[in-house]
Design a protein around this motif. Structure first.
Motif, PDB file in Angstrom:
ATOM      1  N   ARG A   1      33.409  50.467 -62.890  1.00  0.00           N
ATOM      2  CA  ARG A   1      33.630  49.808 -64.338  1.00  0.00           C
ATOM      3  C   ARG A   1      32.198  49.926 -64.934  1.00  0.00           C
ATOM      4  N   ASP A   2      31.138  49.097 -64.670  1.00  0.00           N
ATOM      5  CA  ASP A   2      30.040  49.087 -65.127  1.00  0.00           C
ATOM      6  C   ASP A   2      29.131  50.220 -64.960  1.00  0.00           C
ATOM      7  N   GLY A   3      29.321  51.026 -64.137  1.00  0.00           N
ATOM      8  CA  GLY A   3      28.564  52.436 -63.664  1.00  0.00           C
ATOM      9  C   GLY A   3      29.230  53.495 -64.607  1.00  0.00           C
TER      10      GLY A   3
ATOM     11  N   GLY B   1      20.417  50.985 -65.114  1.00  0.00           N
ATOM     12  CA  GLY B   1      21.226  50.729 -63.983  1.00  0.00           C
ATOM     13  C   GLY B   1      21.311  49.319 -63.475  1.00  0.00           C
ATOM     14  N   ASN B   2      22.401  49.224 -62.670  1.00  0.00           N
ATOM     15  CA  ASN B   2      22.652  47.839 -61.941  1.00  0.00           C
ATOM     16  C   ASN B   2      21.730  48.193 -60.754  1.00  0.00           C
ATOM     17  N   ILE B   3      21.532  46.935 -59.855  1.00  0.00           N
ATOM     18  CA  ILE B   3      21.181  47.326 -58.489  1.00  0.00           C
ATOM     19  C   ILE B   3      21.991  48.188 -57.733  1.00  0.00           C
TER      20      ILE B   3
ATOM     21  N   LEU C   1      25.806  36.594 -59.678  1.00  0.00           N
ATOM     22  CA  LEU C   1      24.701  37.051 -60.278  1.00  0.00           C
ATOM     23  C   LEU C   1      24.703  38.475 -60.426  1.00  0.00           C
ATOM     24  N   HIS C   2      24.498  38.800 -61.698  1.00  0.00           N
ATOM     25  CA  HIS C   2      24.748  40.452 -62.148  1.00  0.00           C
ATOM     26  C   HIS C   2      23.322  40.909 -62.500  1.00  0.00           C
ATOM     27  N   PHE C   3      22.680  41.519 -61.752  1.00  0.00           N
ATOM     28  CA  PHE C   3      21.194  41.993 -62.218  1.00  0.00           C
ATOM     29  C   PHE C   3      21.429  43.582 -62.358  1.00  0.00           C
ATOM     30  N   HIS C   4      20.407  43.894 -63.400  1.00  0.00           N
ATOM     31  CA  HIS C   4      20.085  45.356 -63.444  1.00  0.00           C
ATOM     32  C   HIS C   4      18.653  45.607 -63.026  1.00  0.00           C
ATOM     33  N   ASP C   5      18.512  46.769 -62.925  1.00  0.00           N
ATOM     34  CA  ASP C   5      17.012  47.005 -62.292  1.00  0.00           C
ATOM     35  C   ASP C   5      15.960  47.663 -63.112  1.00  0.00           C
TER      36      ASP C   5
ATOM     37  N   GLY D   1      25.058  52.689 -63.868  1.00  0.00           N
ATOM     38  CA  GLY D   1      25.216  51.595 -64.917  1.00  0.00           C
ATOM     39  C   GLY D   1      24.351  51.284 -66.159  1.00  0.00           C
ATOM     40  N   GLY D   2      24.560  50.226 -66.786  1.00  0.00           N
ATOM     41  CA  GLY D   2      23.976  50.101 -68.208  1.00  0.00           C
ATOM     42  C   GLY D   2      24.978  49.276 -69.062  1.00  0.00           C
ATOM     43  N   CYS D   3      24.614  49.464 -70.260  1.00  0.00           N
ATOM     44  CA  CYS D   3      25.756  48.650 -71.196  1.00  0.00           C
ATOM     45  C   CYS D   3      25.472  49.611 -72.418  1.00  0.00           C
TER      46      CYS D   3
HETATM   47 ZN    ZN Z   1      25.916  45.310 -65.975  1.00  0.00          ZN
END
Ligand code: ZN
Length: 305
Positions: free
Chosen positions: A22-24, A255-257, A213-217, A245-247
């Motif tokens: 999804r996020d990716g 990206g997400n972790i 928790l939802h972290f991006h790197d 990922g991203g928004c």
């Molecule tokens: Zn995200």
């Protein structure tokens, strides 16, 4: 083993939610073929992961990459041990997700008005009303409900976000009795100091509701934040295969972790099996080949063991 983490029975509390599908995928500029989405989800389902965010039921014109989520849900090979969830922004989306057979519904709002308006056309307060209506609908169907607060660590447009404000929003969402409450670092602005400040506000009121928790790197602090959270007894994390990922509505939200990097850390702490790390890294390599470019994750780019 040296005791780096608090508490007992941590394995039982651990949750890794794979958000790559999804996020990716949502952040990918070129359309991803439905068959590839299904193939990736099927492979992820066989890795030992217990939760996969398999799609989103949102406006197809705003997020064209997710327009085929119903087809994806209808055609994936479901593993009984895996929860396949869907992200929605309103009641209508929740109904479509339930009709498509999502095992859990995720919804939420952004604490930043600007991000909320960009993302949903609603202010944060209006979005909260819609979350309440959506939660009622999901509860009627006895489907697990996961709520999230986006931009909890700051907003690319509005800057810093008050921990107190996040605490108040968390309180409003906890009244809806979610199965999990997720604090999302949508913009990649979290660091361990901010995280601890936020957890000071939210942990005392969360009571028995587990936090995710939802972290991006974005600034390279993704796994540092994970470790800081583990030390506070928070054991739920979002991650994305290969670090996709991203928004689309947040400039510079990278990206997400990467799931395999997160799992590698959890494996070092004795919380997951090595075989799961390898299996997930394999899926990332499969996806990198299909997308014809290297993915930002670290472990998936190491020579295979
Ligand atoms: Zn995200």
């Amino acid at each position: 083993m040296t005791n780096l983490l608090p508490g007992k029975g941590l394995k039982n509390k651990l949750l890794v939610r794979e958000v790559g599908p999804r996020d990716g995928f949502q952040a990918e500029k070129t359309p991803i073929p439905t068959e590839l989405k299904i193939a990736v989800i099927n492979r992820l389902g066989a890795t030992g992961l217990s939760h996969i965010q398999a799609g989103a039921f949102v406006h197809p014109e705003k997020v064209p990459q997710m327009a085929d989520s119903a087809t994806v849900f209808a055609n994936i090979k479901r593993q009984p041990s895996v929860t396949y969830s869907a992200l929605v922004l309103n009641q209508k989306g929740a109904q479509r997700a339930l009709d498509a057979g999502a095992d859990a519904i995720e919804t939420g709002l952004s604490i930043s008005n600007t991000h909320s308006l960009n993302n949903t056309g609603r202010t944060s307060a209006e979005a909260l009303e819609e979350v309440r209506r959506t939660a009622r609908l999901v509860r009627q169907s006895q489907t697990p409900l996961w709520l999230n607060i986006q931009c909890a660590f700051g907003c690319a447009h509005e800057g810093a976000v008050e921990a107190r404000a996040v605490g108040e929003m968390a309180k409003a969402l906890l009244e809806l009795m979610p199965d999990w409450l997720c604090l999302a670092d949508t913009t990649g602005m979290a660091d361990p100091v901010l995280l601890n400040r936020l957890l000071d506000e939210v942990l005392p009121i969360a009571d028995s509701t587990p936090l995710l928790l939802h972290f991006h790197d974005t600034r390279g602090l993704g796994l540092v934040n994970v470790f800081a959270a583990l030390q506070r007894g928070v054991f739920g994390f979002d991650s994305s295969i290969g670090g996709l990922g991203g928004c689309p509505f947040v400039p510079g939200a990278t990206g997400n972790i990467a799931s395999e990097d997160l799992l590698n850390l959890l494996q070092a702490l004795g919380l997951v099996q090595k075989s799961t790390v390898f299996a997930v890294a394999d899926v990332s390599r499969f996806l990198a080949k299909a997308l014809n470019r290297p993915l930002p994750g670290k472990v998936c780019n190491l020579p295979e063991e």
